[in-house]
Write a protein that holds these residues in place. Structure first.
Motif, PDB file in Angstrom:
ATOM      1  N   GLY A   5       0.799  -1.211   0.000  1.00  0.00           N
ATOM      2  CA  GLY A   5       0.000   0.000   0.000  1.00  0.00           C
ATOM      3  C   GLY A   5       0.828   1.255   0.000  1.00  0.00           C
ATOM      4  O   GLY A   5       2.062   1.221  -0.142  1.00  0.00           O
ATOM      5  N   MET A   6       0.143   2.358   0.170  1.00  0.00           N
ATOM      6  CA  MET A   6       0.804   3.654   0.241  1.00  0.00           C
ATOM      7  C   MET A   6      -0.021   4.596   1.098  1.00  0.00           C
ATOM      8  O   MET A   6      -1.203   4.355   1.353  1.00  0.00           O
ATOM      9  N   PHE A   7       0.602   5.662   1.537  1.00  0.00           N
ATOM     10  CA  PHE A   7      -0.066   6.669   2.352  1.00  0.00           C
ATOM     11  C   PHE A   7       0.680   7.969   2.199  1.00  0.00           C
ATOM     12  O   PHE A   7       1.874   7.986   1.884  1.00  0.00           O
ATOM     13  N   ARG A   8      -0.004   9.077   2.426  1.00  0.00           N
ATOM     14  CA  ARG A   8       0.667  10.367   2.307  1.00  0.00           C
ATOM     15  C   ARG A   8      -0.236  11.497   2.795  1.00  0.00           C
ATOM     16  O   ARG A   8      -1.433  11.300   3.038  1.00  0.00           O
ATOM     17  N   LYS A   9       0.351  12.673   2.882  1.00  0.00           N
ATOM     18  CA  LYS A   9      -0.394  13.899   3.127  1.00  0.00           C
ATOM     19  C   LYS A   9      -0.820  14.447   1.780  1.00  0.00           C
ATOM     20  O   LYS A   9       0.013  14.646   0.889  1.00  0.00           O
ATOM     21  N   THR A  10      -2.129  14.674   1.600  1.00  0.00           N
ATOM     22  CA  THR A  10      -2.626  15.169   0.313  1.00  0.00           C
ATOM     23  C   THR A  10      -3.112  16.606   0.379  1.00  0.00           C
ATOM     24  O   THR A  10      -3.294  17.235  -0.653  1.00  0.00           O
TER      25      THR A  10
END
Length: 253
Positions: free
Chosen positions: A112-117
């Protein structure tokens, strides 16, 4: 020594040691597992146990709600959701996984992935979107959690060999499609109103039923369905998603 009820875990550090110590002391801990008691999820669990869709092939879940809308009575910087380790997005992943894994089990691998958008005032350091894929071998699950949705959202779709189940938390029913009859069937359920200042779809009944389950366990009439060991395993799954993104690879569970 008094048994105690706590919020669902979001940080794994020291949690195994606490669990071991509680076992040594013979002291019961009841980690929250609120969504297990949502009437829609109870109905979905029943339908799957009855084999209504046959073998599950694929599931997709999206859970999202704009972080400043969580507590309209206080700024996000005033409570834990603004901290990176306990940020709203990161916290909701195990919150959702607790009921999801109870129904569908633990996957074999995850990526998966994650981030501040976007910039959320008072929570500028948190990752606000998590998206990941769970591989069960015989089925795949796509999972999306965010705290940027301007409309509070919880959508679940289950594809099975014999049909499809759909649920949106804006609706007081679960839908089942049968290709054999080319029809949709609605399974309705009762919900209680939400508490003041909370999203209207957050029914109070699941909180009441959860605390009743704690009381029932204490009285010996039934077992509470969650424990710290379960929380630890869920957090390992969350951390596997984070490792998979950092290393750009699939991670075995």
């Amino acid at each position: 020594r008094t048994p105690f009820f706590v919020e669902a875990s979001v940080i794994s550090e020291g949690l195994q040691e606490i669990s071991d110590e509680l076992l040594t002391l013979g002291l019961k801990c009841y980690p929250s597992t609120t969504l297990r008691y949502h009437p829609a999820i109870c109905e979905i669990r029943r339908l799957l146990a009855a084999g209504i869709v046959g073998k599950v092939l694929h599931t997709t879940l999206h859970s999202g709600q704009y972080l400043p809308d969580w507590h309209s009575y206080e700024h996000v910087s005033d409570f834990y959701v603004s901290n990176k380790e306990t940020g709203g997005g990161r916290e909701i992943v195990p919150f959702e996984l607790t009921w999801f894994v109870e129904i569908f089990g633990m996957p074999n691998t995850v990526t998966g992935m994650f981030r501040k958008t976007r910039n959320i005032d008072g929570a500028s350091d948190i990752d606000d979107v998590y998206v990941f894929l769970m591989d069960y071998g015989s089925q795949l699950s796509t999972f999306s959690v965010d705290v940027v949705s301007r409309v509070g959202t919880r959508l679940l779709l289950i594809n099975g060999e014999l049909g499809q189940i759909r649920w949106s938390w804006e609706e007081n029913y679960v839908r089942f499609y049968s290709p054999e009859n080319n029809t949709w069937q609605k399974i309705s359920f009762e919900v209680e109103d939400s508490a003041d200042l909370y999203n209207k779809n957050i029914t109070e009944s699941m909180y009441v039923d959860e605390i009743k389950a704690v009381i029932d366990d204490l009285s010996g009439s039934s077992d509470f369905p969650n424990c710290l060991e379960n929380d630890i395993n869920i957090l390992k799954l969350l951390e596997a998603v984070e490792i998979s993104f950092e290393q750009r690879t699939m991670v075995k569970i």
